[in-house]
Design a protein around this motif. Structure first.
Motif, PDB file in Angstrom:
ATOM      1  N   ASP A   1       5.778   3.369   9.519  1.00  0.00           N
ATOM      2  CA  ASP A   1       6.403   4.010   8.358  1.00  0.00           C
ATOM      3  C   ASP A   1       5.412   4.390   7.265  1.00  0.00           C
ATOM      4  N   MET A   2       4.267   3.727   7.241  1.00  0.00           N
ATOM      5  CA  MET A   2       3.268   3.949   6.192  1.00  0.00           C
ATOM      6  C   MET A   2       2.706   5.365   6.262  1.00  0.00           C
ATOM      7  N   PRO A   3       2.689   6.094   5.139  1.00  0.00           N
ATOM      8  CA  PRO A   3       1.983   7.377   5.147  1.00  0.00           C
ATOM      9  C   PRO A   3       0.491   7.129   5.386  1.00  0.00           C
ATOM     10  N   LYS A   4      -0.088   7.963   6.253  1.00  0.00           N
ATOM     11  CA  LYS A   4      -1.482   7.787   6.640  1.00  0.00           C
ATOM     12  C   LYS A   4      -2.195   9.138   6.619  1.00  0.00           C
TER      13      LYS A   4
ATOM     14  N   THR B   1       0.824  -1.201   0.000  1.00  0.00           N
ATOM     15  CA  THR B   1       0.000   0.000   0.000  1.00  0.00           C
ATOM     16  C   THR B   1       0.859   1.252   0.000  1.00  0.00           C
ATOM     17  N   GLY B   2       0.431   2.257  -0.752  1.00  0.00           N
ATOM     18  CA  GLY B   2       1.146   3.523  -0.793  1.00  0.00           C
ATOM     19  C   GLY B   2       0.661   4.531   0.226  1.00  0.00           C
ATOM     20  N   LEU B   3      -0.603   4.394   0.672  1.00  0.00           N
ATOM     21  CA  LEU B   3      -1.204   5.349   1.594  1.00  0.00           C
ATOM     22  C   LEU B   3      -2.407   4.682   2.242  1.00  0.00           C
ATOM     23  N   THR B   4      -2.562   4.886   3.544  1.00  0.00           N
ATOM     24  CA  THR B   4      -3.717   4.346   4.252  1.00  0.00           C
ATOM     25  C   THR B   4      -4.586   5.484   4.750  1.00  0.00           C
ATOM     26  N   LEU B   5      -5.895   5.364   4.530  1.00  0.00           N
ATOM     27  CA  LEU B   5      -6.872   6.359   4.948  1.00  0.00           C
ATOM     28  C   LEU B   5      -7.689   5.786   6.099  1.00  0.00           C
TER      29      LEU B   5
ATOM     30  N   ASN C   1       3.769   9.563  11.042  1.00  0.00           N
ATOM     31  CA  ASN C   1       3.726   9.716   9.585  1.00  0.00           C
ATOM     32  C   ASN C   1       2.288   9.879   9.082  1.00  0.00           C
ATOM     33  N   THR C   2       1.514  10.702   9.799  1.00  0.00           N
ATOM     34  CA  THR C   2       0.086  10.845   9.543  1.00  0.00           C
ATOM     35  C   THR C   2      -0.282  12.313   9.377  1.00  0.00           C
TER      36      THR C   2
ATOM     37  N   TYR D   1      -2.092   0.903  19.726  1.00  0.00           N
ATOM     38  CA  TYR D   1      -1.253  -0.287  19.882  1.00  0.00           C
ATOM     39  C   TYR D   1      -0.048  -0.324  18.943  1.00  0.00           C
ATOM     40  N   TRP D   2      -0.248  -0.078  17.658  1.00  0.00           N
ATOM     41  CA  TRP D   2       0.788  -0.372  16.670  1.00  0.00           C
ATOM     42  C   TRP D   2       2.030   0.512  16.713  1.00  0.00           C
ATOM     43  N   PRO D   3       1.987   1.730  17.224  1.00  0.00           N
ATOM     44  CA  PRO D   3       3.234   2.490  17.284  1.00  0.00           C
ATOM     45  C   PRO D   3       4.326   1.804  18.115  1.00  0.00           C
ATOM     46  N   THR D   4       3.913   1.027  19.101  1.00  0.00           N
ATOM     47  CA  THR D   4       4.894   0.307  19.933  1.00  0.00           C
ATOM     48  C   THR D   4       4.656  -1.200  19.901  1.00  0.00           C
ATOM     49  N   GLY D   5       3.900  -1.668  18.918  1.00  0.00           N
ATOM     50  CA  GLY D   5       3.583  -3.093  18.838  1.00  0.00           C
ATOM     51  C   GLY D   5       4.809  -3.985  18.745  1.00  0.00           C
TER      52      GLY D   5
END
Length: 187
Positions: A82-85, A43-47, A98-99, A59-63
């Protein structure tokens, strides 16, 4: 033009969360978790809508730093950070990892993002995805249907103004009985 993909785990009766936002039924097998991690990698970008953003960002920033994190979970956490969001919300003020926050017209911004260059975009959250569905912006649906009935909650599909015709492009069964189906919007 970028492709917009809406995919989530859901119950056989069509809910992404049971009443009370309970998602305890949706713990994925290692194989399904790896599928979602690979999907994220491509994926290039998550919305995100606000509620799903708050769930993911809790959860996921320190998962990858959790003592019981599997190698796959650690990899997913790094990919997620790392994924642009982009988060669409009028009720939160800040986002991290990165959001970018959008407080205005979600459909207009998604339309603008789709018209740009880049890899596929994933969209998550029932309300946000529902607005994109009604606007005809979703190109692909990915359903990981769990063999459980919860009887109510947050539906995967929103009420639509018109039919959306789809083409089946993939089916796969995971060891825990989850059936993955992918459909492309017929244009």
């Amino acid at each position: 033009m970028r492709k917009l993909i809406y995919g989530m785990n859901l119950t056989l009766d069509g809910y992404i969360a049971a009443p009370g936002d309970d998602i305890g039924w949706s713990v994925p097998s290692d194989e399904l978790f790896q599928f979602w991690s690979d999907q994220l990698q491509a994926t290039g970008l998550t919305l995100y809508g606000r509620k799903l953003w708050q769930t993911m960002s809790s959860y996921w920033p320190t998962g990858d730093q959790q003592p019981n994190a599997t190698p796959a979970e650690a990899e997913f956490a790094r990919r997620w950070r790392d994924m642009p969001k982009v988060v669409f919300s009028s009720t939160i003020d800040t986002v991290d990892w990165n959001t970018r926050l959008v407080t205005g017209d979600a459909v207009a911004e998604i339309t603008r993002l789709k018209a740009g260059d880049g890899g596929p975009m994933d969209i998550g959250g029932a309300t946000l995805a529902g607005a994109a569905m009604r606007a005809g912006l979703i190109d692909e649906y990915v359903l990981a249907t769990a063999p459980v009935l919860v009887g109510g909650g947050t539906p995967f599909f929103s009420v639509l103004d018109n039919w959306v015709n789809l083409n089946l492009v993939e089916t796969r069964t995971f060891p825990d009985g989850v059936v993955l189906t992918r459909y492309e919007t017929r244009r």
